[in-house]
Design an enzyme around this catalytic site. Structure first.
Site, PDB file in Angstrom:
ATOM      1  N   LYS A   1       1.468   3.880  -2.869  1.00 23.98           N
ATOM      2  CA  LYS A   1       0.638   6.207  -2.591  1.00 23.98           C
ATOM      3  C   LYS A   1       1.754   6.720  -3.320  1.00 23.98           C
ATOM      4  O   LYS A   1       1.833   7.561  -3.618  1.00 23.98           O
ATOM      5  CB  LYS A   1       0.562   5.909  -1.249  1.00 23.98           C
ATOM      6  CG  LYS A   1      -1.024   4.907  -0.955  1.00 23.98           C
ATOM      7  CD  LYS A   1      -1.986   5.640  -2.401  1.00 23.98           C
ATOM      8  CE  LYS A   1      -3.647   4.556  -1.904  1.00 23.98           C
ATOM      9  NZ  LYS A   1      -5.092   5.131  -2.200  1.00 23.98           N
TER      10      LYS A   1
ATOM     11  N   TYR B   1       0.848  -1.332   0.095  1.00 21.03           N
ATOM     12  CA  TYR B   1      -0.186  -0.006   0.473  1.00 21.03           C
ATOM     13  C   TYR B   1       0.738   1.442   0.169  1.00 21.03           C
ATOM     14  O   TYR B   1       0.632   2.185  -0.691  1.00 21.03           O
ATOM     15  CB  TYR B   1      -1.093   0.331   1.256  1.00 21.03           C
ATOM     16  CG  TYR B   1      -1.667   1.532   1.242  1.00 21.03           C
ATOM     17  CD1 TYR B   1      -3.020   1.239   0.604  1.00 21.03           C
ATOM     18  CD2 TYR B   1      -1.700   2.651   1.675  1.00 21.03           C
ATOM     19  CE1 TYR B   1      -4.471   2.128   0.859  1.00 21.03           C
ATOM     20  CE2 TYR B   1      -3.180   2.972   2.119  1.00 21.03           C
ATOM     21  CZ  TYR B   1      -3.986   3.586   1.376  1.00 21.03           C
ATOM     22  OH  TYR B   1      -4.689   4.107   1.174  1.00 21.03           O
TER      23      TYR B   1
END
Ligand SMILES: NC(=O)c1ccc[n+]([C@@H]2O[C@H](COP(=O)([O-])OP(=O)(O)OC[C@H]3O[C@@H](n4cnc5c(N)ncnc54)[C@H](O)[C@@H]3O)[C@@H](O)[C@H]2O)c1
Length: 259
Positions: A153, A149
């Site tokens: 991002k 993640y």
């Protein structure tokens, strides 16, 4: 902006749904793109104004292209794209992480953003108008133990800058929002399962309240509006002061006013 369509990927839930509502409130037609047909159709019905739902896995570039074509055929031109489709992850180590889940997170969060920006961006460049907002995260600025993640991002923020320069010469602005923890269904489920600690969460913000999905929606709406006509390529934290507080509040010498 009334004779225009706002496309929201991941618009069936959470931050995407709040943003779909915000654009509908402004008079824009909204196209919700999501995997969740039931919630997506219910939201499109609620929004009215010609709102539509399109079932699509943003990780599949051909499916995104088909949906972009369909949306352009059925209503006014797409002037706004908000790419909120995404998966939230749990803490793990790089050495032991589940590689299948890792690839899925990248496919949806990063490649899903790439696919949507390519399909809708190409159409916007032909008309020389439009605004795109991607969804990054506060953790794009600093490390958290989320090995798929977190780098994903950071990559979304960098992609946003590349697109801002590439599409800027066509009159299109591209920005990102970086929320802190927002109480949406996946975060609520993790709190209920003991996978997030509310006390720890609240201890690292400047404000004593977390943003609601509507707070992210307002930031997205601003970034897409003419009021932000000189802003492109930024990742805007909407973080209740997380970035300011996280190092301040963990200072080894203690925080003077809490001693
Ligand atoms: N909630 C938070 O704390 C938080 C913080 C920072 C960033 N974000 C980001 O905000 C975005 C939205 O998250 P949310 O909290 O609103 O979650 P959410 O689950 O409420 O909404 C995400 C939506 O994306 C859809 N989706 C998932 N995979 C998809 C796919 N492959 N194709 C199409 N749609 C798909 C889901 O069905 C869901 O409707 C995500 O990118 C997330 O990483 C969330």
């Amino acid at each position: 902006m009334s004779e225009a369509t706002a496309v929201v990927t991941g618009g069936a839930s959470g931050i995407g749904a709040a943003t779909a509502r915000r654009f509908a409130l402004s008079g824009m037609r909204v196209a919700v793109v999501d995997l969740n047909r039931e919630a997506g159709e219910a939201l499109a019905n609620e929004l009215g104004g010609g709102a539509s739902f399109h079932s699509c896995d943003v990780g599949d570039p051909d499916a995104v292209e088909r949906v972009a074509h369909a949306i352009e055929q059925e209503g006014p031109p797409v002037r706004v794209l908000f790419t909120s489709a995404g998966l939230i992850a749990n803490a793990e180590t790089v050495l032991d992480m589940d590689m299948e889940a890792h690839e899925r997170v990248w496919r949806v969060n990063y490649l899903g953003t790439v696919h949507a920006c390519r399909s809708f961006g190409r159409r916007m460049t032909q008309r020389r108008e439009g605004a795109i907002v991607t969804v990054s995260s506060i953790n794009s600025f600093m490390p958290l133990p989320l090995p798929a993640y977190n780098p994903g991002k950071a990559a979304v923020s960098r992609l946003t800058q590349l697109l801002a320069v590439e599409l800027g010469r066509h009159g299109i602005r591209v920005n990102s929002v970086a929320p802190t923890y927002v109480m949406t269904p996946p975060l609520r489920a993790r709190m209920d399962a003991g996978l997030r600690d509310e006390k720890k969460m609240m201890a690292v913000h400047a404000l004593d309240r977390l943003p609601a999905p509507q707070d992210i929606a307002e930031a997205v709406f601003f970034l897409c509006s003419d009021a932000a006509r000189a802003i492109t390529g930024v990742t805007l934290p909407v973080d209740s002061g997380w970035l300011a507080a996280v190092s301040y509040k963990t200072f080894a010498g203690g925080v003077p006013w809490t001693e």
